[in-house]
Design a protein around this motif. Structure first.
Motif, PDB file in Angstrom:
ATOM      1  N   GLN A  13       0.808  -1.219   0.000  1.00 15.88           N
ATOM      2  CA  GLN A  13       0.000   0.000   0.000  1.00 15.88           C
ATOM      3  C   GLN A  13       0.844   1.273   0.000  1.00 15.88           C
ATOM      4  OE1 GLN A  13      -3.235   0.044  -0.264  1.00 15.88           O
ATOM      5  NE2 GLN A  13      -3.532  -2.166  -0.165  1.00 15.88           N
ATOM      6  N   THR A  14       2.155   1.149   0.110  1.00 12.82           N
ATOM      7  CA  THR A  14       3.031   2.322   0.218  1.00 12.82           C
ATOM      8  C   THR A  14       3.020   3.134  -1.071  1.00 12.82           C
ATOM      9  OG1 THR A  14       4.451   1.005   1.668  1.00 12.82           O
ATOM     10  CG2 THR A  14       5.337   3.086   0.866  1.00 12.82           C
ATOM     11  N   ASP A  15       2.908   4.467  -0.934  1.00 13.01           N
ATOM     12  CA  ASP A  15       2.947   5.338  -2.107  1.00 13.01           C
ATOM     13  C   ASP A  15       4.283   5.182  -2.834  1.00 13.01           C
ATOM     14  OD1 ASP A  15       0.470   6.251  -1.568  1.00 13.01           O
ATOM     15  OD2 ASP A  15       1.117   8.141  -0.641  1.00 13.01           O
ATOM     16  N   GLU A  16       4.238   5.229  -4.170  1.00 12.17           N
ATOM     17  CA  GLU A  16       5.443   5.016  -4.969  1.00 12.17           C
ATOM     18  C   GLU A  16       6.484   6.098  -4.731  1.00 12.17           C
ATOM     19  OE1 GLU A  16       8.027   3.054  -7.361  1.00 12.17           O
ATOM     20  OE2 GLU A  16       6.108   2.362  -6.556  1.00 12.17           O
ATOM     21  N   ILE A  17       6.034   7.314  -4.476  1.00  9.30           N
ATOM     22  CA  ILE A  17       6.991   8.405  -4.243  1.00  9.30           C
ATOM     23  C   ILE A  17       7.784   8.181  -2.957  1.00  9.30           C
ATOM     24  CG2 ILE A  17       5.322   9.853  -2.996  1.00  9.30           C
ATOM     25  CD1 ILE A  17       6.627  12.256  -4.400  1.00  9.30           C
ATOM     26  N   ILE A  18       7.162   7.567  -1.966  1.00 12.34           N
ATOM     27  CA  ILE A  18       7.857   7.234  -0.713  1.00 12.34           C
ATOM     28  C   ILE A  18       8.875   6.128  -0.961  1.00 12.34           C
ATOM     29  CG2 ILE A  18       7.539   6.388   1.639  1.00 12.34           C
ATOM     30  CD1 ILE A  18       6.453   9.167   1.212  1.00 12.34           C
ATOM     31  N   VAL A  19       8.474   5.131  -1.771  1.00 10.74           N
ATOM     32  CA  VAL A  19       9.385   4.017  -2.091  1.00 10.74           C
ATOM     33  C   VAL A  19      10.641   4.539  -2.775  1.00 10.74           C
ATOM     34  CG1 VAL A  19       9.623   1.904  -3.438  1.00 10.74           C
ATOM     35  CG2 VAL A  19       7.495   2.361  -2.251  1.00 10.74           C
ATOM     36  N   GLN A  20      10.461   5.411  -3.763  1.00  9.70           N
ATOM     37  CA  GLN A  20      11.606   5.942  -4.496  1.00  9.70           C
ATOM     38  C   GLN A  20      12.498   6.809  -3.609  1.00  9.70           C
ATOM     39  OE1 GLN A  20      10.097   7.908  -7.983  1.00  9.70           O
ATOM     40  NE2 GLN A  20       9.073   6.060  -8.770  1.00  9.70           N
ATOM     41  N   LEU A  25      17.594   7.239  -0.522  1.00 12.43           N
ATOM     42  CA  LEU A  25      18.205   7.542   0.775  1.00 12.43           C
ATOM     43  C   LEU A  25      19.184   6.441   1.185  1.00 12.43           C
ATOM     44  CD1 LEU A  25      18.120   9.528   3.192  1.00 12.43           C
ATOM     45  CD2 LEU A  25      16.362   8.082   4.193  1.00 12.43           C
ATOM     46  N   TYR A  26      18.817   5.191   0.964  1.00 16.03           N
ATOM     47  CA  TYR A  26      19.694   4.077   1.329  1.00 16.03           C
ATOM     48  C   TYR A  26      20.847   3.931   0.337  1.00 16.03           C
ATOM     49  CZ  TYR A  26      16.857   2.307   5.152  1.00 16.03           C
ATOM     50  OH  TYR A  26      16.219   2.170   6.365  1.00 16.03           O
ATOM     51  N   ALA A  27      20.616   4.335  -0.916  1.00 16.31           N
ATOM     52  CA  ALA A  27      21.691   4.237  -1.903  1.00 16.31           C
ATOM     53  C   ALA A  27      22.819   5.211  -1.584  1.00 16.31           C
ATOM     54  CB  ALA A  27      21.136   4.508  -3.297  1.00 16.31           C
ATOM     55  N   GLU A  32      23.442  10.045   9.362  1.00 12.28           N
ATOM     56  CA  GLU A  32      23.665   9.189  10.513  1.00 12.28           C
ATOM     57  C   GLU A  32      22.721   7.990  10.472  1.00 12.28           C
ATOM     58  OE1 GLU A  32      25.926   9.377  12.843  1.00 12.28           O
ATOM     59  OE2 GLU A  32      26.852  11.187  12.027  1.00 12.28           O
ATOM     60  N   TYR A  33      23.161   6.874  11.033  1.00 13.74           N
ATOM     61  CA  TYR A  33      22.390   5.625  11.055  1.00 13.74           C
ATOM     62  C   TYR A  33      21.028   5.837  11.714  1.00 13.74           C
ATOM     63  CZ  TYR A  33      21.114   0.861  12.410  1.00 13.74           C
ATOM     64  OH  TYR A  33      20.439  -0.319  12.603  1.00 13.74           O
ATOM     65  N   ASP A  34      21.013   6.458  12.924  1.00 13.29           N
ATOM     66  CA  ASP A  34      19.765   6.638  13.667  1.00 13.29           C
ATOM     67  C   ASP A  34      18.780   7.523  12.914  1.00 13.29           C
ATOM     68  OD1 ASP A  34      20.760   5.044  15.649  1.00 13.29           O
ATOM     69  OD2 ASP A  34      21.448   6.719  16.902  1.00 13.29           O
ATOM     70  N   SER A  35      19.312   8.541  12.230  1.00 15.62           N
ATOM     71  CA  SER A  35      18.445   9.465  11.494  1.00 15.62           C
ATOM     72  C   SER A  35      17.732   8.755  10.345  1.00 15.62           C
ATOM     73  CB  SER A  35      19.278  10.633  10.952  1.00 15.62           C
ATOM     74  OG  SER A  35      18.484  11.468  10.128  1.00 15.62           O
ATOM     75  N   ILE A  36      18.475   7.919   9.598  1.00 12.39           N
ATOM     76  CA  ILE A  36      17.880   7.213   8.460  1.00 12.39           C
ATOM     77  C   ILE A  36      16.837   6.206   8.939  1.00 12.39           C
ATOM     78  CG2 ILE A  36      18.356   5.630   6.550  1.00 12.39           C
ATOM     79  CD1 ILE A  36      21.072   6.944   6.241  1.00 12.39           C
ATOM     80  N   ILE A  37      17.147   5.474  10.002  1.00 12.20           N
ATOM     81  CA  ILE A  37      16.217   4.458  10.512  1.00 12.20           C
ATOM     82  C   ILE A  37      14.937   5.107  11.044  1.00 12.20           C
ATOM     83  CG2 ILE A  37      15.869   2.716  12.306  1.00 12.20           C
ATOM     84  CD1 ILE A  37      17.547   1.788   9.942  1.00 12.20           C
ATOM     85  N   SER A  38      15.055   6.216  11.786  1.00 15.11           N
ATOM     86  CA  SER A  38      13.859   6.876  12.329  1.00 15.11           C
ATOM     87  C   SER A  38      12.996   7.453  11.214  1.00 15.11           C
ATOM     88  CB  SER A  38      14.271   7.983  13.313  1.00 15.11           C
ATOM     89  OG  SER A  38      15.025   8.988  12.651  1.00 15.11           O
ATOM     90  N   THR A  39      13.649   7.986  10.158  1.00 14.23           N
ATOM     91  CA  THR A  39      12.904   8.515   9.010  1.00 14.23           C
ATOM     92  C   THR A  39      12.134   7.394   8.307  1.00 14.23           C
ATOM     93  OG1 THR A  39      14.534  10.270   8.671  1.00 14.23           O
ATOM     94  CG2 THR A  39      13.093   9.729   6.811  1.00 14.23           C
ATOM     95  N   TYR A  66      20.955  -4.001   6.445  1.00 10.05           N
ATOM     96  CA  TYR A  66      21.490  -3.546   5.168  1.00 10.05           C
ATOM     97  C   TYR A  66      22.172  -2.184   5.312  1.00 10.05           C
ATOM     98  CZ  TYR A  66      21.540  -1.752   0.384  1.00 10.05           C
ATOM     99  OH  TYR A  66      21.926  -1.198  -0.820  1.00 10.05           O
ATOM    100  N   LEU A  67      21.573  -1.273   6.075  1.00  8.98           N
ATOM    101  CA  LEU A  67      22.151   0.051   6.261  1.00  8.98           C
ATOM    102  C   LEU A  67      23.475  -0.026   7.008  1.00  8.98           C
ATOM    103  CD1 LEU A  67      21.891   3.118   5.990  1.00  8.98           C
ATOM    104  CD2 LEU A  67      20.597   3.145   8.120  1.00  8.98           C
ATOM    105  N   ALA A  68      23.537  -0.886   8.015  1.00  7.71           N
ATOM    106  CA  ALA A  68      24.794  -1.042   8.770  1.00  7.71           C
ATOM    107  C   ALA A  68      25.907  -1.536   7.854  1.00  7.71           C
ATOM    108  CB  ALA A  68      24.574  -2.014   9.930  1.00  7.71           C
ATOM    109  N   GLU A  69      25.578  -2.490   6.965  1.00  3.73           N
ATOM    110  CA  GLU A  69      26.578  -2.998   6.019  1.00  3.73           C
ATOM    111  C   GLU A  69      27.024  -1.900   5.056  1.00  3.73           C
ATOM    112  OE1 GLU A  69      24.824  -6.279   4.065  1.00  3.73           O
ATOM    113  OE2 GLU A  69      24.745  -7.563   5.856  1.00  3.73           O
TER     114      GLU A  69
END
Length: 736
Positions: A13-20, A25-27, A32-39, A66-69
């Motif tokens: 159900q996630t909007d495509e704009i959020i997915v992209q 963001l992960y690419a 910071e790790y905590d900032s990306i995870i909370s977002t 995956y983000l930690a790696e």
């Protein structure tokens, strides 16, 4: 790991704009790790339904790993000297001003080696700032919407609430000299290139408004297109309607007070009321001058001025037929269902529906040049509706009416105005004739195709070339075809209800009255099951609403028995459903307040099944149209998952829904088409009895004297027209 694919698989159900956005963001993974995870968690949590909570937790765990790696890999690949402040020998002389403008600071020093590695790292700062400004404006606008400040239209609603009293507004819109100044002037309305807005929302753009005096126009269009807004703009003279044309718009019920109903109708004609007050004052002044005058020249001049003015007032009162006012008011109230006793009751003792009838009676009494009605048939029964149809057919002025009742538009309208795509389109005839234009379009289209096929086949044949040329000329002379708007196929969907063992709901020998002396219903027997489709009709005051209240348990019978299954859930839609809606809440928040436990996405999806889509679900209910408010009410009703629906009015979009729904339906409606489509049984409530009627609505109206037998032809004429069109098409197809 493919972040976008993982999100789509886990939370579809996630909007495509959020997915992209999250994929990018992960690419990059520069934050910071905590900032990306909370977002990530904040964005995805709102899209996870109650059944997807486990999938959401697994997805977050995978993304964290995956983000930690990713971050560890970036740190390992970073050059050891890139962060030092040591010196580097340059191979050639470089201009530092250009270098500094096209490179970025890295750690504590400057990576000058990146200058010669290509232009892909260069950024157009002005374009970047422009895009960031657009993004910030978009975010601010979205934040305001979430805060409830959705549309400037809400300001218009508040302004309407603070408008002047009826008398002040009437005199502002219709000055006292308007009627006298209209003599010899045309009362047609023709406005070109008009624009109408509701706050920031465009309703009409470069449209033409044409209303010929004496014609009766039915205004139709999709729900929410702005029909009521257009009427409101005309009523407040926000459009340049000529000042000598008097206007009255019936939209809201009157405010209840101690004024008797008939007196309220008489006071609706503010001109008459003010002129009669002035007449009394002038008579009192002349009487005082006659008895206490000193005979001086000044006294005689005052008397002459008062006498002259009194003659003018008498003439104006005669022009508006003031003397017959009480009898006309009584006749109007009687036609709309008010008994002689009711006509002398204070207006505060009437319900909202009856006050709407009073508002309608007041408008009919005033007799403006342009009368505008918004869903006038919503608050009156079949008896009063039949009377109103006959009354409006002899209306001397112009009528502009918004109604979803096709039978009412067939009886009243002489023209149809279709509002769509920010413009107005005009069609001669009533609604059935307008609807027949679709069949006419198909007939003309088939005829054109037949001509074109003949031309294509024989155009270059020497023997048939002359005939082909003749067909070409015929085709060129035909008017341009414009495909009519497709019928609104918006449909609701009620959740399937589980079966329960009968009896569900029964009344046996029930007797009810508010006092022992005045019995409303007596010896009522009715059995309601999951397969029931019952329409209850009858004159006003016969006890239809009382019967519904007995079935819901709101009223207790004086005698007899009410049997109700303990597991039975009843959904009741009252005629004044809007009163239960909080105008300060959005539809989503309203459903949350009534039926908690779901996510915003689930509420919005549920509202979407009832036609409340997009941002409409997030704006305040006070800014919605009447039809949209009804949809919100039905959306809330369906969350009860009822076994039986009791409807004291319905919507066109409900017809298909109720046909396929597996629950029971009892409805009170004036809409002949709605009754015919939904119900399989017709019950008449009259003279204290509720009995099954073996016939249709038309035969009931004829038998009760509401429709003259010769007028029944209106019901079969459209069918005959459609049959003739089919024969023409078949004949054309048969020709070579």
């Amino acid at each position: 790991m493919d972040v976008a694919t993982s999100i789509r698989d886990s939370l579809p159900q996630t909007d495509e704009i959020i997915v992209q956005y999250l994929d990018g963001l992960y690419a990059d993974a520069d934050e910071e790790y905590d900032s990306i995870i909370s977002t990530t968690k904040g964005m995805l949590e709102s899209f996870a339904t109650s059944e997807e909570k486990a999938a959401f937790q697994d997805l977050m765990k995978s993304l964290e790993e995956y983000l930690a790696e990713q971050l560890d890999s970036k740190r390992a690949s970073q050059p050891s000297g890139s962060g030092s402040s040591g010196l580097a020998k340059l191979d050639r002389v470089m201009e530092m001003s250009k270098t500094m403008s096209t490179t970025r600071a890295v750690m504590d020093g400057v990576d000058l080696s990146s200058v010669n590695k290509g232009k892909e790292t260069r950024v157009d700062i002005k374009k970047l700032e422009k895009q960031e400004a657009k993004l910030k404006a978009k975010i601010d606008k979205r934040a305001k919407r979430v805060g409830g400040e959705l549309y400037e239209g809400s300001k218009l609603i508040e302004a309407t609430k603070r408008q002047q009293a009826y008398e002040d507004l009437f005199m502002k819109v219709n000055p006292l000299d308007a009627r006298s100044s209209s003599k010899g002037k045309s009362k047609d309305i023709h406005l070109v290139n008009i624009d109408v807005n509701f706050g920031s929302h465009r309703i009409l753009s470069n449209a033409n408004l044409t209303l010929a005096y004496g014609r009766r126009y039915g205004l139709i269009g999709r729900n929410g297109v702005g029909k009521s807004t257009l009427l409101r703009h005309i009523a407040l003279r926000e459009l340049a309607v000529p000042s000598h044309i008097t206007i009255l718009f019936v939209e809201q019920e009157i405010v209840g007070d101690d004024t008797p109903a008939i007196e309220s109708v008489l006071k609706a004609d503010v001109w008459r009321d003010k002129l009669m007050s002035e007449e009394r004052e002038l008579n009192a002044q002349l009487s005082a001058l006659e008895t206490g005058g000193d005979g001086s020249k000044l006294s005689e001049e005052t008397k002459e001025i008062a006498s002259t003015r009194l003659a003018e007032v008498h003439q104006k009162l005669a022009d508006i037929d003031a003397e017959t006012g009480p009898s006309r008011a009584a006749a109007l109230l009687a036609g709309l269902g008010f008994s002689e006793e009711d006509q002398h009751r204070p207006t505060r003792t009437f319900s909202g529906g009856w006050r709407m009838r009073l508002a309608l009676a007041r408008a009919l009494f005033v007799k403006p040049d342009l009368l505008m009605l918004d869903e006038p048939s919503n608050h009156i029964d079949l008896n009063a509706l039949a009377w109103l149809e006959d009354y409006l057919q002899t209306w001397p002025g112009t009528i502009l009416v918004v109604s979803h009742d096709r039978a009412f538009l067939d009886a009243v309208a002489t023209d149809i105005v279709l509002q769509r795509a920010e413009r107005l389109e005009y069609f001669k005839g009533n609604f059935s004739q307008f609807y027949a234009t679709k069949a006419q379009y198909e007939t003309q289209k088939t005829y054109r195709e037949h001509l074109q096929a003949f031309i294509d086949r024989w155009r270059y044949n020497a023997n048939r070339a002359a005939q082909a040329q003749m067909k070409i000329k015929i085709l060129e002379k035909l008017p341009d075809l414009e495909e009519p708007e497709a019928e609104d196929t918006e449909r609701f969907k009620f959740p399937e209800t589980e079966k329960i063992s009968p009896p569900l709901l029964q009344l046996n020998e029930v007797k009810f009255g508010y006092t022992p002396e005045k019995i409303i219903l007596d010896k009522v027997d009715i059995d309601v099951g999951l397969d029931s489709r019952i329409a209850i009709i009858g004159p006003n005051g016969a006890g239809k609403s009382t019967l519904i209240k007995l079935l819901t348990g709101e009223l207790k019978p004086m005698a007899g028995h009410l049997t109700r299954n303990g597991r039975l859930r009843i959904g009741y839609f009252a005629q004044h459903h809007v009163d239960t809606l909080d105008p300060t809440l959005s539809p989503v928040k309203f459903l949350q307040s009534k039926y908690a436990g779901k996510t915003d996405l689930e509420y919005r999806s549920h509202l979407g099944a009832f036609g409340i889509t997009g941002l409409t679900g997030m704006q305040t209910i006070g800014t919605l149209s009447g039809g949209q408010k009804s949809r919100v009410s039905f959306a809330a009703l369906s969350l009860q998952n009822p076994h039986v629906l009791l409807l004291d009015e319905g919507l066109d979009a409900l017809m298909h829904c109720l046909q396929v729904w597996n629950g029971g339906v009892i409805l009170i409606s004036h809409d002949e088409r709605f009754i015919t489509t939904v119900s399989t049984e017709l019950w008449v409530c009259n003279e204290g009895k509720v009995q099954k009627y073996y016939g249709d609505v038309t035969s009931y109206k004829v038998g009760a004297g509401f429709v003259e037998p010769h007028k029944q032809e209106a019901h079969w004429l459209p069918s005959l027209l459609s049959l003739l069109q089919q024969l023409i098409v078949s004949n054309l197809k048969a020709k070579p």
